[in-house]
Design a protein around this motif. Sequence first.
Motif, PDB file in Angstrom:
ATOM      1  N   GLU A 287     -13.203  20.091  34.997  1.00 11.08           N
ATOM      2  CA  GLU A 287     -14.401  20.065  34.166  1.00 11.08           C
ATOM      3  C   GLU A 287     -14.058  20.521  32.748  1.00 11.08           C
ATOM      4  O   GLU A 287     -13.375  21.528  32.551  1.00 11.08           O
ATOM      5  CB  GLU A 287     -15.472  20.977  34.760  1.00 11.08           C
ATOM      6  CG  GLU A 287     -15.936  20.551  36.150  1.00 11.08           C
ATOM      7  CD  GLU A 287     -16.998  21.483  36.678  1.00 11.08           C
ATOM      8  OE1 GLU A 287     -17.355  22.434  35.946  1.00 11.08           O
ATOM      9  OE2 GLU A 287     -17.466  21.271  37.816  1.00 11.08           O
ATOM     10  N   GLU A 288     -14.569  19.757  31.800  1.00  7.46           N
ATOM     11  CA  GLU A 288     -14.375  20.114  30.404  1.00  7.46           C
ATOM     12  C   GLU A 288     -15.393  21.184  30.012  1.00  7.46           C
ATOM     13  O   GLU A 288     -16.559  21.143  30.436  1.00  7.46           O
ATOM     14  CB  GLU A 288     -14.527  18.881  29.512  1.00  7.46           C
ATOM     15  CG  GLU A 288     -13.487  17.806  29.766  1.00  7.46           C
ATOM     16  CD  GLU A 288     -12.102  18.270  29.362  1.00  7.46           C
ATOM     17  OE1 GLU A 288     -12.011  19.210  28.538  1.00  7.46           O
ATOM     18  OE2 GLU A 288     -11.113  17.705  29.860  1.00  7.46           O
ATOM     19  N   VAL A 289     -14.980  22.120  29.235  1.00  3.25           N
ATOM     20  CA  VAL A 289     -15.853  23.192  28.774  1.00  3.25           C
ATOM     21  C   VAL A 289     -16.001  23.100  27.270  1.00  3.25           C
ATOM     22  O   VAL A 289     -15.173  22.483  26.571  1.00  3.25           O
ATOM     23  CB  VAL A 289     -15.287  24.567  29.185  1.00  3.25           C
ATOM     24  CG1 VAL A 289     -15.236  24.687  30.700  1.00  3.25           C
ATOM     25  CG2 VAL A 289     -13.896  24.782  28.605  1.00  3.25           C
ATOM     26  N   ASP A 290     -17.054  23.706  26.795  1.00  9.11           N
ATOM     27  CA  ASP A 290     -17.293  23.724  25.358  1.00  9.11           C
ATOM     28  C   ASP A 290     -16.230  24.563  24.653  1.00  9.11           C
ATOM     29  O   ASP A 290     -15.696  25.528  25.213  1.00  9.11           O
ATOM     30  CB  ASP A 290     -18.695  24.278  25.091  1.00  9.11           C
ATOM     31  CG  ASP A 290     -19.041  24.175  23.617  1.00  9.11           C
ATOM     32  OD1 ASP A 290     -19.591  25.152  23.086  1.00  9.11           O
ATOM     33  OD2 ASP A 290     -18.763  23.121  22.996  1.00  9.11           O
ATOM     34  N   ALA A 291     -15.969  24.194  23.428  1.00  7.42           N
ATOM     35  CA  ALA A 291     -14.948  24.931  22.682  1.00  7.42           C
ATOM     36  C   ALA A 291     -15.350  26.373  22.441  1.00  7.42           C
ATOM     37  O   ALA A 291     -14.496  27.252  22.295  1.00  7.42           O
ATOM     38  CB  ALA A 291     -14.669  24.221  21.356  1.00  7.42           C
ATOM     39  N   SER A 292     -16.661  26.648  22.366  1.00  2.33           N
ATOM     40  CA  SER A 292     -17.140  28.011  22.137  1.00  2.33           C
ATOM     41  C   SER A 292     -17.266  28.803  23.429  1.00  2.33           C
ATOM     42  O   SER A 292     -17.703  29.947  23.394  1.00  2.33           O
ATOM     43  CB  SER A 292     -18.489  27.982  21.417  1.00  2.33           C
ATOM     44  OG  SER A 292     -19.461  27.294  22.212  1.00  2.33           O
ATOM     45  N   SER A 293     -16.919  28.186  24.577  1.00  2.00           N
ATOM     46  CA  SER A 293     -17.067  28.884  25.847  1.00  2.00           C
ATOM     47  C   SER A 293     -16.012  29.977  25.966  1.00  2.00           C
ATOM     48  O   SER A 293     -14.933  29.905  25.381  1.00  2.00           O
ATOM     49  CB  SER A 293     -16.944  27.898  27.004  1.00  2.00           C
ATOM     50  OG  SER A 293     -16.962  28.581  28.236  1.00  2.00           O
ATOM     51  N   LYS A 294     -16.382  30.984  26.722  1.00  2.00           N
ATOM     52  CA  LYS A 294     -15.441  32.079  26.956  1.00  2.00           C
ATOM     53  C   LYS A 294     -14.471  31.769  28.083  1.00  2.00           C
ATOM     54  O   LYS A 294     -13.582  32.565  28.378  1.00  2.00           O
ATOM     55  CB  LYS A 294     -16.211  33.359  27.301  1.00  2.00           C
ATOM     56  CG  LYS A 294     -17.021  33.909  26.142  1.00  2.00           C
ATOM     57  CD  LYS A 294     -17.652  35.227  26.504  1.00  2.00           C
ATOM     58  CE  LYS A 294     -18.440  35.804  25.331  1.00  2.00           C
ATOM     59  NZ  LYS A 294     -19.056  37.108  25.663  1.00  2.00           N
ATOM     60  N   ARG A 302      -4.455  28.488  23.589  1.00  2.00           N
ATOM     61  CA  ARG A 302      -5.638  29.002  22.902  1.00  2.00           C
ATOM     62  C   ARG A 302      -5.185  30.039  21.888  1.00  2.00           C
ATOM     63  O   ARG A 302      -4.481  30.987  22.239  1.00  2.00           O
ATOM     64  CB  ARG A 302      -6.614  29.625  23.892  1.00  2.00           C
ATOM     65  CG  ARG A 302      -7.905  30.129  23.257  1.00  2.00           C
ATOM     66  CD  ARG A 302      -8.807  30.749  24.290  1.00  2.00           C
ATOM     67  NE  ARG A 302     -10.023  31.273  23.707  1.00  2.00           N
ATOM     68  CZ  ARG A 302     -11.145  30.589  23.567  1.00  2.00           C
ATOM     69  NH1 ARG A 302     -11.182  29.334  23.984  1.00  2.00           N
ATOM     70  NH2 ARG A 302     -12.223  31.127  23.025  1.00  2.00           N
TER      71      ARG A 302
END
Length: 402
Positions: A287-294, A302
């Motif tokens: 699953e792709e996560v948002d760039a601002s996700s922790k 990163r």
Amino acid sequence: MGNGGAGGYFASMMAGLGGSSQGAGWAGPRFGPSARTYDEYFKAYSVAMLPGRQRDNLSYGGKIILPPSALANLSSLDIEGPWVFQLRNPSNIAASTHAGVLEFIAQEGVAHLPYWMMKTLRLNEGDPIRITSAHLQKGKRVKIQPQSVHFLEVSDPKAVLEQALRNFSALTQGDIIEIVYNSIVFDILIMEILPDVAGISIIDTDLEVDFAAPKGYVEPPRPAPAPPPTMASKLKIDLNSTTPGSSRASSAMGVAETGDFESFKGTGQTLNGRKTKGKGKSARKIEEVDASSKIIRTNKPRTTTVDELGNDRPAPAPLNLPFGHLFFGYPFVPYRAPETSANDAPHQPPSFAGTGNTLAGPSSRQVAPRAPPKPAEDKWAVKGKGRSLAEQDAIEIDSDSD
């Protein structure tokens, strides 16, 4: 052989070179003829000129063939055996070697030599040769050098050389002899002999043989020393891969990962014998996560930028925790049970206050709740006075007192 015939002809022809039919040996000054020295001239031919089939022990050995008259002369001179001779080229004094005798079957005035001996003496077919009896010391050590690197392919060179030297009676320093093994002819250079004389006898003696590197042999380059082992090499981790700590086969074996590779796609077998086939990692995508996700994906690098440090978001920092402390990522608040009073206690409903059925059928009688049991009466609970046996007033007894 007397002075008549071919032997006498060659003796007269070589008289100007200092030869005689019954002269002294090759070494040392001549003080007169010796009755125990054999010295004759013959025509030299290779063993290939002998009638019959070729014999390896003669072609690749160190013995010659002489006529029967030579045997008669050697016997009349009473020379002790085994007989060893010095062979010289009358036209080239530097060309000299030593040999034994194998048979006395040659034609009169003819001596047959191995071909390697003809080359050593620089003789052609039919050239004159001078043969003189010699007394050689027993050899102790010899150093040889194969003239071809193919000799290294022999599995047991010591045994091969021991078998080949049985066809030799003497060895001369500087000679290049020929031996045969598995139909392959090898040239062997006699580099050094001990004692340090012109030639040695190898009959009935223990000979120490040293091998020199074959001619044309190049020492292979010495391999570079292996680097010291590291933890990554012991665990078979490919440091050049994108995921060095991955347990996948491509990372463990040092194979670069490609987009076409899929793990868990092979076939297997269950315990009951049913064959199964894996679906592969493509069955469920990451699953792709948002760039601002922790959430931090370990498969992607990163980094912390200046912009992230400028806002209110906390930047990751190294965890330098003391021993015995754990980090959960947020302040830890211990659990405290809420305080409750006696009035807030939940009301306990009476038990066994409903209706029931008997074995004979349904009954509408309501079962009265069971009364709590009465506390047992304390016989000392009655207060009063009494009299003792001594007719004295007793003290008042109270059950509440200790």
